[in-house]
Design an enzyme around this catalytic site. Structure first.
Site, PDB file in Angstrom:
ATOM      1  N   ARG A 222       0.814  -1.214   0.000  1.00  0.00           N
ATOM      2  CA  ARG A 222       0.000   0.000   0.000  1.00  0.00           C
ATOM      3  C   ARG A 222       0.846   1.262   0.000  1.00  0.00           C
ATOM      4  O   ARG A 222       0.376   2.326  -0.398  1.00  0.00           O
ATOM      5  CB  ARG A 222      -1.001  -0.027   1.160  1.00  0.00           C
TER       6      ARG A 222
ATOM      7  N   GLU B  66       3.760  -9.612  15.663  1.00  0.00           N
ATOM      8  CA  GLU B  66       3.052 -10.028  16.871  1.00  0.00           C
ATOM      9  C   GLU B  66       3.233 -11.546  17.083  1.00  0.00           C
ATOM     10  O   GLU B  66       3.520 -12.012  18.173  1.00  0.00           O
ATOM     11  CB  GLU B  66       1.571  -9.694  16.709  1.00  0.00           C
TER      12      GLU B  66
HETATM   13  P1  AMP Z   1       3.911  -2.397  12.039  1.00  0.00           P
HETATM   14  O1  AMP Z   1       5.190  -3.060  11.597  1.00  0.00           O
HETATM   15  O2  AMP Z   1       3.289  -3.090  13.202  1.00  0.00           O
HETATM   16  O3  AMP Z   1       4.101  -0.911  12.274  1.00  0.00           O
HETATM   17  O4  AMP Z   1       2.845  -2.584  10.893  1.00  0.00           O
HETATM   18  C1  AMP Z   1       2.860  -1.753   9.795  1.00  0.00           C
HETATM   19  C2  AMP Z   1       2.509  -2.476   8.536  1.00  0.00           C
HETATM   20  O5  AMP Z   1       1.404  -3.355   8.715  1.00  0.00           O
HETATM   21  C3  AMP Z   1       2.133  -1.483   7.469  1.00  0.00           C
HETATM   22  O6  AMP Z   1       2.701  -1.886   6.245  1.00  0.00           O
HETATM   23  C4  AMP Z   1       0.623  -1.515   7.438  1.00  0.00           C
HETATM   24  O7  AMP Z   1       0.165  -1.484   6.117  1.00  0.00           O
HETATM   25  C5  AMP Z   1       0.233  -2.830   8.110  1.00  0.00           C
HETATM   26  N1  AMP Z   1      -0.751  -2.649   9.179  1.00  0.00           N
HETATM   27  C6  AMP Z   1      -0.546  -2.839  10.503  1.00  0.00           C
HETATM   28  N2  AMP Z   1      -1.657  -2.660  11.204  1.00  0.00           N
HETATM   29  C7  AMP Z   1      -2.614  -2.307  10.321  1.00  0.00           C
HETATM   30  C8  AMP Z   1      -4.004  -1.963  10.433  1.00  0.00           C
HETATM   31  N3  AMP Z   1      -4.643  -1.951  11.613  1.00  0.00           N
HETATM   32  N4  AMP Z   1      -4.657  -1.652   9.314  1.00  0.00           N
HETATM   33  C9  AMP Z   1      -4.039  -1.651   8.116  1.00  0.00           C
HETATM   34  N5  AMP Z   1      -2.740  -1.976   7.938  1.00  0.00           N
HETATM   35  C10 AMP Z   1      -2.028  -2.301   9.030  1.00  0.00           C
END
Ligand code: AMP
Length: 170
Positions: free
Chosen positions: A59, A96
């Protein structure tokens, strides 16, 4: 224009307990899409030269490409494991549950190049941190990470020691 109106919450996707922030209504609306790219571009500090904008699969590619065009910078894709065809640098990071791996072409960032990293959502920050590490290991300088939205309750900011901007906070 209120960008928030174009973000759709999808409960329990991709798994129970997660509220997925769906940006497809934003992407589908020409005015909202342009406004979002314009606003994120304007977060880049005045007079700050950006050589490359990184978009994180998948995205981050869309608005990342629009920001690159607006800044007169090149665009670099960071992709999931096994998708890039040339020589790569990889970084694994904790999710996670389990682990994921992101990759960048070794010639995508030259030493000293100034880089803006874009993704749709900052959640726990593991993804953005992995990309910052890849850029720094190639000798690039991360000028800013920018996101359409930040999920504040997950404290992703704490993992990043670079400037962060986002349009929306949840
Ligand atoms: P993080 O590594 O936990 O910061 O997760 C970020 C990545 O996961 C990004 O590429 C987001 O597109 C996706 N992502 C994580 N949580 C969500 C969410 N609640 N809704 C949409 N995309 C998410």
């Amino acid at each position: 224009m209120n960008i928030q109106d174009f973000i759709r919450d999808i409960p329990d996707f991709p798994k129970p307990g997660i509220i997925f922030k769906d940006i497809t209504p934003l992407l589908a609306n020409p005015k909202a899409l342009i406004s979002c790219a314009d606003q994120l571009t304007s977060f880049c500090p005045e007079g700050e030269k950006i050589d490359k904008v990184i978009g994180i699969e998948a995205r981050g590619f869309i608005i990342g490409g629009m920001i690159a065009e607006r800044l007169g910078a090149g665009f670099v894709p960071v992709r999931k494991k096994g998708k890039l065809p040339y020589t790569i640098k990889s970084k694994s990071y904790g999710l996670e549950y389990g682990e994921d791996t992101l990759e960048i072409h070794t010639d995508a960032i030259a030493s000293g190049e100034r880089v803006l990293i874009h993704d749709d959502v900052l959640a726990t920050g593991g993804t953005a941190k992995a990309v910052c590490d890849l850029v720094q290991e190639l000798g690039g300088v991360v000028v800013q990470c920018n996101f359409i939205m930040e999920l504040d309750f997950l404290n992703g900011k704490d993992k990043l020691d670079v400037p962060i901007s986002s349009l929306l906070n949840y």
